[in-house]
Motif scaffolding. Structure first.
Motif, PDB file in Angstrom:
ATOM      1  N   ALA A   1      11.134  48.057 -10.773  1.00 15.48           N
ATOM      2  CA  ALA A   1      11.343  47.871 -11.915  1.00 15.48           C
ATOM      3  C   ALA A   1      13.101  47.529 -12.107  1.00 15.48           C
ATOM      4  CB  ALA A   1      11.371  49.081 -12.837  1.00 15.48           C
ATOM      5  N   ASN A   2      13.758  47.665 -10.415  1.00 16.97           N
ATOM      6  CA  ASN A   2      15.391  47.814 -10.611  1.00 16.97           C
ATOM      7  C   ASN A   2      15.440  46.718  -9.845  1.00 16.97           C
ATOM      8  OD1 ASN A   2      16.241  50.644 -11.527  1.00 16.97           O
ATOM      9  ND2 ASN A   2      14.601  50.615 -10.630  1.00 16.97           N
ATOM     10  N   ASN A   3      14.564  45.609  -9.201  1.00 21.56           N
ATOM     11  CA  ASN A   3      14.938  44.263  -8.730  1.00 21.56           C
ATOM     12  C   ASN A   3      14.438  43.412  -9.133  1.00 21.56           C
ATOM     13  OD1 ASN A   3      15.573  45.584  -5.552  1.00 21.56           O
ATOM     14  ND2 ASN A   3      14.511  47.115  -6.101  1.00 21.56           N
ATOM     15  N   ASN A   4      15.417  42.495  -8.332  1.00 23.86           N
ATOM     16  CA  ASN A   4      15.397  40.959  -9.786  1.00 23.86           C
ATOM     17  C   ASN A   4      15.055  39.744  -8.104  1.00 23.86           C
ATOM     18  OD1 ASN A   4      17.382  40.687  -7.708  1.00 23.86           O
ATOM     19  ND2 ASN A   4      18.658  39.091  -8.744  1.00 23.86           N
TER      20      ASN A   4
ATOM     21  N   ASP B   1      18.971  30.380  -5.820  1.00 23.67           N
ATOM     22  CA  ASP B   1      18.505  29.543  -4.947  1.00 23.67           C
ATOM     23  C   ASP B   1      18.185  30.561  -3.526  1.00 23.67           C
ATOM     24  OD1 ASP B   1      18.145  27.580  -2.564  1.00 23.67           O
ATOM     25  OD2 ASP B   1      20.534  27.751  -1.681  1.00 23.67           O
ATOM     26  N   ILE B   2      17.107  29.975  -3.387  1.00 22.51           N
ATOM     27  CA  ILE B   2      16.304  31.522  -2.329  1.00 22.51           C
ATOM     28  C   ILE B   2      15.981  30.845  -1.010  1.00 22.51           C
ATOM     29  CG2 ILE B   2      14.986  32.142  -4.179  1.00 22.51           C
ATOM     30  CD1 ILE B   2      12.524  30.363  -3.360  1.00 22.51           C
ATOM     31  N   ASP B   3      16.904  29.504  -0.400  1.00 26.83           N
ATOM     32  CA  ASP B   3      16.939  27.956   0.251  1.00 26.83           C
ATOM     33  C   ASP B   3      17.011  29.383   1.906  1.00 26.83           C
ATOM     34  OD1 ASP B   3      14.764  26.634  -0.316  1.00 26.83           O
ATOM     35  OD2 ASP B   3      17.138  25.060  -1.112  1.00 26.83           O
ATOM     36  N   HIS B   4      18.456  29.560   1.436  1.00 28.42           N
ATOM     37  CA  HIS B   4      19.603  30.379   2.310  1.00 28.42           C
ATOM     38  C   HIS B   4      19.682  31.604   2.133  1.00 28.42           C
ATOM     39  CE1 HIS B   4      20.586  25.514   3.210  1.00 28.42           C
ATOM     40  NE2 HIS B   4      20.390  26.427   4.213  1.00 28.42           N
ATOM     41  N   ILE B   5      18.429  33.067   2.462  1.00 23.76           N
ATOM     42  CA  ILE B   5      18.830  33.955   2.272  1.00 23.76           C
ATOM     43  C   ILE B   5      19.163  35.326   3.576  1.00 23.76           C
ATOM     44  CG2 ILE B   5      17.940  36.167   0.950  1.00 23.76           C
ATOM     45  CD1 ILE B   5      15.452  34.189  -0.335  1.00 23.76           C
ATOM     46  N   THR B   6      20.255  36.149   3.049  1.00 22.56           N
ATOM     47  CA  THR B   6      20.502  36.826   4.830  1.00 22.56           C
ATOM     48  C   THR B   6      20.475  37.838   4.169  1.00 22.56           C
ATOM     49  OG1 THR B   6      23.114  36.030   3.673  1.00 22.56           O
ATOM     50  CG2 THR B   6      22.176  34.851   5.569  1.00 22.56           C
TER      51      THR B   6
ATOM     52  N   ALA C   1      17.476  43.107  -4.551  1.00 23.01           N
ATOM     53  CA  ALA C   1      18.856  42.820  -5.389  1.00 23.01           C
ATOM     54  C   ALA C   1      19.555  40.939  -4.888  1.00 23.01           C
ATOM     55  CB  ALA C   1      19.851  43.422  -5.932  1.00 23.01           C
ATOM     56  N   LEU C   2      19.086  39.947  -5.078  1.00 25.66           N
ATOM     57  CA  LEU C   2      19.679  38.579  -4.672  1.00 25.66           C
ATOM     58  C   LEU C   2      20.566  38.768  -5.235  1.00 25.66           C
ATOM     59  CD1 LEU C   2      19.064  36.803  -2.751  1.00 25.66           C
ATOM     60  CD2 LEU C   2      17.502  35.123  -4.655  1.00 25.66           C
ATOM     61  N   HIS C   3      22.006  38.113  -4.765  1.00 26.87           N
ATOM     62  CA  HIS C   3      23.214  37.487  -5.975  1.00 26.87           C
ATOM     63  C   HIS C   3      23.229  35.726  -5.016  1.00 26.87           C
ATOM     64  CE1 HIS C   3      24.567  41.418  -6.274  1.00 26.87           C
ATOM     65  NE2 HIS C   3      23.772  41.601  -5.204  1.00 26.87           N
ATOM     66  N   LYS C   4      24.560  35.550  -6.130  1.00 24.93           N
ATOM     67  CA  LYS C   4      24.222  34.180  -5.915  1.00 24.93           C
ATOM     68  C   LYS C   4      24.875  33.611  -4.583  1.00 24.93           C
ATOM     69  CE  LYS C   4      25.884  34.096 -11.394  1.00 24.93           C
ATOM     70  NZ  LYS C   4      26.642  33.068 -11.814  1.00 24.93           N
ATOM     71  N   ASN C   5      24.790  34.396  -3.873  1.00 25.11           N
ATOM     72  CA  ASN C   5      25.730  34.034  -3.052  1.00 25.11           C
ATOM     73  C   ASN C   5      24.693  33.746  -1.844  1.00 25.11           C
ATOM     74  OD1 ASN C   5      25.398  36.225  -2.232  1.00 25.11           O
ATOM     75  ND2 ASN C   5      27.067  36.620  -1.570  1.00 25.11           N
ATOM     76  N   GLY C   6      23.017  33.800  -2.323  1.00 27.68           N
ATOM     77  CA  GLY C   6      22.310  33.596  -1.392  1.00 27.68           C
ATOM     78  C   GLY C   6      22.023  35.109  -0.268  1.00 27.68           C
ATOM     79  N   GLU C   7      22.735  36.387  -0.444  1.00 30.47           N
ATOM     80  CA  GLU C   7      23.051  37.892   0.029  1.00 30.47           C
ATOM     81  C   GLU C   7      21.620  38.419  -0.688  1.00 30.47           C
ATOM     82  OE1 GLU C   7      26.125  41.692   1.806  1.00 30.47           O
ATOM     83  OE2 GLU C   7      26.237  39.462   0.346  1.00 30.47           O
ATOM     84  N   LEU C   8      20.913  39.407   0.240  1.00 27.01           N
ATOM     85  CA  LEU C   8      20.128  39.869  -0.589  1.00 27.01           C
ATOM     86  C   LEU C   8      20.251  41.620  -0.022  1.00 27.01           C
ATOM     87  CD1 LEU C   8      17.190  39.855  -1.940  1.00 27.01           C
ATOM     88  CD2 LEU C   8      16.496  39.819   0.227  1.00 27.01           C
ATOM     89  N   LEU C   9      20.559  41.951  -1.257  1.00 26.68           N
ATOM     90  CA  LEU C   9      20.687  43.145  -0.891  1.00 26.68           C
ATOM     91  C   LEU C   9      19.508  44.740  -1.325  1.00 26.68           C
ATOM     92  CD1 LEU C   9      24.345  43.726  -2.823  1.00 26.68           C
ATOM     93  CD2 LEU C   9      23.779  43.620  -0.530  1.00 26.68           C
ATOM     94  N   ILE C  10      18.685  45.006  -0.377  1.00 27.61           N
ATOM     95  CA  ILE C  10      17.791  45.862   0.155  1.00 27.61           C
ATOM     96  C   ILE C  10      17.995  47.078  -0.006  1.00 27.61           C
ATOM     97  CG2 ILE C  10      15.592  46.608   1.235  1.00 27.61           C
ATOM     98  CD1 ILE C  10      15.547  43.492   2.162  1.00 27.61           C
TER      99      ILE C  10
END
Length: 202
Positions: free
Chosen positions: A38-41, A67-72, A90-99
Motif C-alpha cells: 500500500a505504501n510503495n510506488n 525511468d528504471i534503467d539506473h536505480i540505486t 519509493a522510487l524518485h525521479k533521480n533514480g534513487e530507490l528508498l527502501i
C-alpha cells in the motif's frame, strides 16, 4: 551442528532484531506485505549488478512511470552482486530507490531473513540443548515456509500486475473509441451545417 555455532547464530539474529527495533515493530508477514504494497510506488524482482545497481528482472509496479534503467538504493549495504531481491520501495525521479528498514524486501535465496516478521522467529537455544533433532526440524520448517510464502507473494503480485495492465488497456481503448466517436459527431455536424448553408444559397 555444535551448540557454540547455534548460540552464535542466535546472538547474531538477536542483534539484527535489536538493530531493527529502533522503529520496526514485529508483525505478521501478511501485515507487513499489505503495508509495503500500500505504501510503495515501486515493486519488482531485481538483480544486483555492478556497483550494486538494481537491474529490473520483473516489474510489478512503477506507479509514476519513472525511468528504471539506473536505480540505486539506500539499502545497498545489504546487497551483493548477483543476488536477486524482491524489492518494495519509493522510487524518485533521480533514480534513487528508498527502501524502508521495516520493508519485506528480501533476497529470494534467503526469504526467511526478515528479523521483524514474527512468523519466522527461530526456536529457543534451550530447545537445541534439550532436543537437537526437534530444533533442526523447526528451523528447516521455517525456511521451507518462507520459500512457500515468497512464491505465493510473487504469484499474487503477478496477478495484480496483469489485472492493472488490462485495466489500463481498457481505459486506453475507451479513450480511443471516445475520440473517434467525437470526431464522427463533429464531422456529422459540419456536414449538416454545410448542407443548410447550401440550401440557403439557393
Amino acid at each position: 551442528m555444535s551448540f557454540k555455532i547455534v548460540l552464535l547464530f542466535i546472538i547474531c539474529f538477536i542483534c539484527s532484531k535489536t538493530t531493527y527495533a529502533t522503529h520496526c515493530k514485529e508483525h505478521s508477514l501478511q501485515f507487513q506485505q499489505q503495508y509495503c504494497f500500500a505504501n510503495n510506488n515501486f515493486i519488482a524482482l531485481c538483480k544486483i549488478g555492478d556497483n550494486k545497481q538494481l537491474l529490473v528482472v520483473e516489474l510489478f509496479r512503477n506507479s509514476d512511470n519513472l525511468d528504471i534503467d539506473h536505480i540505486t538504493s539506500n539499502y545497498s549495504s545489504r546487497f551483493n552482486r548477483g543476488e536477486v531481491w524482491l524489492i518494495y520501495g519509493a522510487l524518485h525521479k533521480n533514480g534513487e530507490l528508498l527502501i524502508d528498514e521495516c520493508s519485506v524486501s528480501r533476497n529470494i535465496d534467503k526469504p526467511y531473513d526478515l528479523p521483524f516478521v514474527n512468523d519466522y522467529d527461530i526456536p529457543s537455544p534451550i530447545l537445541f540443548q534439550e532436543n537437537r533433532t526437534k530444533f533442526n526440524e523447526i528451523l528447516e520448517g521455517i525456511k521451507r515456509q518462507s520459500f512457500i510464502d515468497l512464491n505465493d507473494e510473487i504469484s499474487q503480485l503477478r496477478k495484480i500486475s496483469t489485472i492493472n495492465k488490462q485495466n489500463k488497456k481498457s481505459v486506453l481503448y475507451y479513450l480511443i473509441y471516445g475520440v473517434i466517436l467525437l470526431q464522427i459527431i463533429v464531422l456529422f455536424l459540419n456536414i449538416k451545417i454545410l448542407k443548410k448553408n447550401n440550401v440557403k444559397r439557393y
